[in-house]
Design an enzyme around this catalytic site. Sequence first.
Site, mmCIF file in Angstrom:
data_model
loop_
_atom_site.group_PDB
_atom_site.id
_atom_site.type_symbol
_atom_site.label_atom_id
_atom_site.label_comp_id
_atom_site.label_asym_id
_atom_site.label_seq_id
_atom_site.Cartn_x
_atom_site.Cartn_y
_atom_site.Cartn_z
ATOM 1 N N ARG A 109 2.556 4.822 5.982
ATOM 2 C CA ARG A 109 3.986 4.495 6.114
ATOM 3 C C ARG A 109 4.845 5.732 6.340
ATOM 4 O O ARG A 109 5.945 5.636 6.890
ATOM 5 C CB ARG A 109 4.461 3.652 4.919
ATOM 6 C CG ARG A 109 3.910 2.222 4.973
ATOM 7 C CD ARG A 109 4.354 1.412 3.773
ATOM 8 N NE ARG A 109 3.872 1.943 2.515
ATOM 9 C CZ ARG A 109 2.656 1.728 2.021
ATOM 10 N NH1 ARG A 109 1.794 0.961 2.673
ATOM 11 N NH2 ARG A 109 2.280 2.272 0.872
ATOM 12 N N GLU B 225 -6.314 6.668 -9.258
ATOM 13 C CA GLU B 225 -6.406 6.072 -10.595
ATOM 14 C C GLU B 225 -7.876 5.768 -10.930
ATOM 15 O O GLU B 225 -8.352 6.076 -12.014
ATOM 16 C CB GLU B 225 -5.568 4.797 -10.593
ATOM 17 C CG GLU B 225 -5.163 4.361 -11.970
ATOM 18 C CD GLU B 225 -4.298 3.106 -11.898
ATOM 19 O OE1 GLU B 225 -3.870 2.742 -10.787
ATOM 20 O OE2 GLU B 225 -4.086 2.509 -12.957
HETATM 21 P P1 AMP Z 1 0.418 8.825 -4.997
HETATM 22 O O1 AMP Z 1 -0.671 9.610 -4.338
HETATM 23 O O2 AMP Z 1 0.001 8.236 -6.318
HETATM 24 O O3 AMP Z 1 1.718 9.618 -5.112
HETATM 25 O O4 AMP Z 1 0.699 7.557 -4.101
HETATM 26 C C1 AMP Z 1 1.427 7.700 -2.987
HETATM 27 C C2 AMP Z 1 0.907 6.867 -1.847
HETATM 28 O O5 AMP Z 1 0.571 5.535 -2.223
HETATM 29 C C3 AMP Z 1 1.979 6.770 -0.805
HETATM 30 O O6 AMP Z 1 1.407 6.936 0.474
HETATM 31 C C4 AMP Z 1 2.578 5.399 -1.008
HETATM 32 O O7 AMP Z 1 2.837 4.807 0.234
HETATM 33 C C5 AMP Z 1 1.559 4.614 -1.800
HETATM 34 N N1 AMP Z 1 2.092 3.985 -3.027
HETATM 35 C C6 AMP Z 1 1.807 4.339 -4.306
HETATM 36 N N2 AMP Z 1 2.398 3.536 -5.191
HETATM 37 C C7 AMP Z 1 3.119 2.655 -4.473
HETATM 38 C C8 AMP Z 1 3.983 1.560 -4.812
HETATM 39 N N3 AMP Z 1 4.223 1.203 -6.088
HETATM 40 N N4 AMP Z 1 4.562 0.877 -3.806
HETATM 41 C C9 AMP Z 1 4.329 1.212 -2.516
HETATM 42 N N5 AMP Z 1 3.525 2.226 -2.128
HETATM 43 C C10 AMP Z 1 2.920 2.943 -3.095
#
Ligand code: AMP
Length: 174
Positions: free
Chosen positions: A63, A100
């Site tokens: 995205r 996770e």
């Molecule tokens: P992170 O690596 O945990 O910071 O997750 C970020 C990635 O996962 C990004 O590319 C986001 O598009 C997606 N993402 C994580 N959590 C969400 C959420 N609650 N809603 C939408 N996209 C998420």
Amino acid sequence: MTDLSTAVGAALRDVPDFPKPGIVFKDITPLLADPELFGRVIAWMAALGRAAGVTKVVALDARGFLFGGALVTELGVGLVPVRKAGKLPSESIKVSYALEYGEAEVELHVDAIAPGERVMVVDDVLATGGTAGAAIALVRALGGEVALAVFVIELGFLEGADLLGVPVESLVVL
Ligand code: AMP
């Protein structure tokens, strides 16, 4: 909170239990479908990138590409995709990061960033910071400097911004 933050916050759609139970997915598709609001978000990102003097936008799979593509046309700089493993066609470097459950890998073309270039990282959501942190590590491995990382939404309670070690700007902090 600015008018833009309020308007974007109101446009987001929460989708409970997607893609798995317990996750509240922040759906940006209503924002994408509103050209006036989307344009204001891109202008906000472009002002930040211009002020930081960036010469590349690094957009995160998938995205982040939607924002990065529009952003570079405003900024007049090149767009660089960081992709999930196995998608980039040319010679790439790779980094693994913790999810996770388990781990994931992202890649960057070796010729995408010149040493010393100032880069802006862009994605829709900052959650744990694992994905953006991996992208920052890839840029640095090629000798680039990450001037800032920009997100539409930051899940502040996960404290991902603290992990990144670069200035972070988020339009909506939840
Ligand atoms: P992170 O690596 O945990 O910071 O997750 C970020 C990635 O996962 C990004 O590319 C986001 O598009 C997606 N993402 C994580 N959590 C969400 C959420 N609650 N809603 C939408 N996209 C998420």
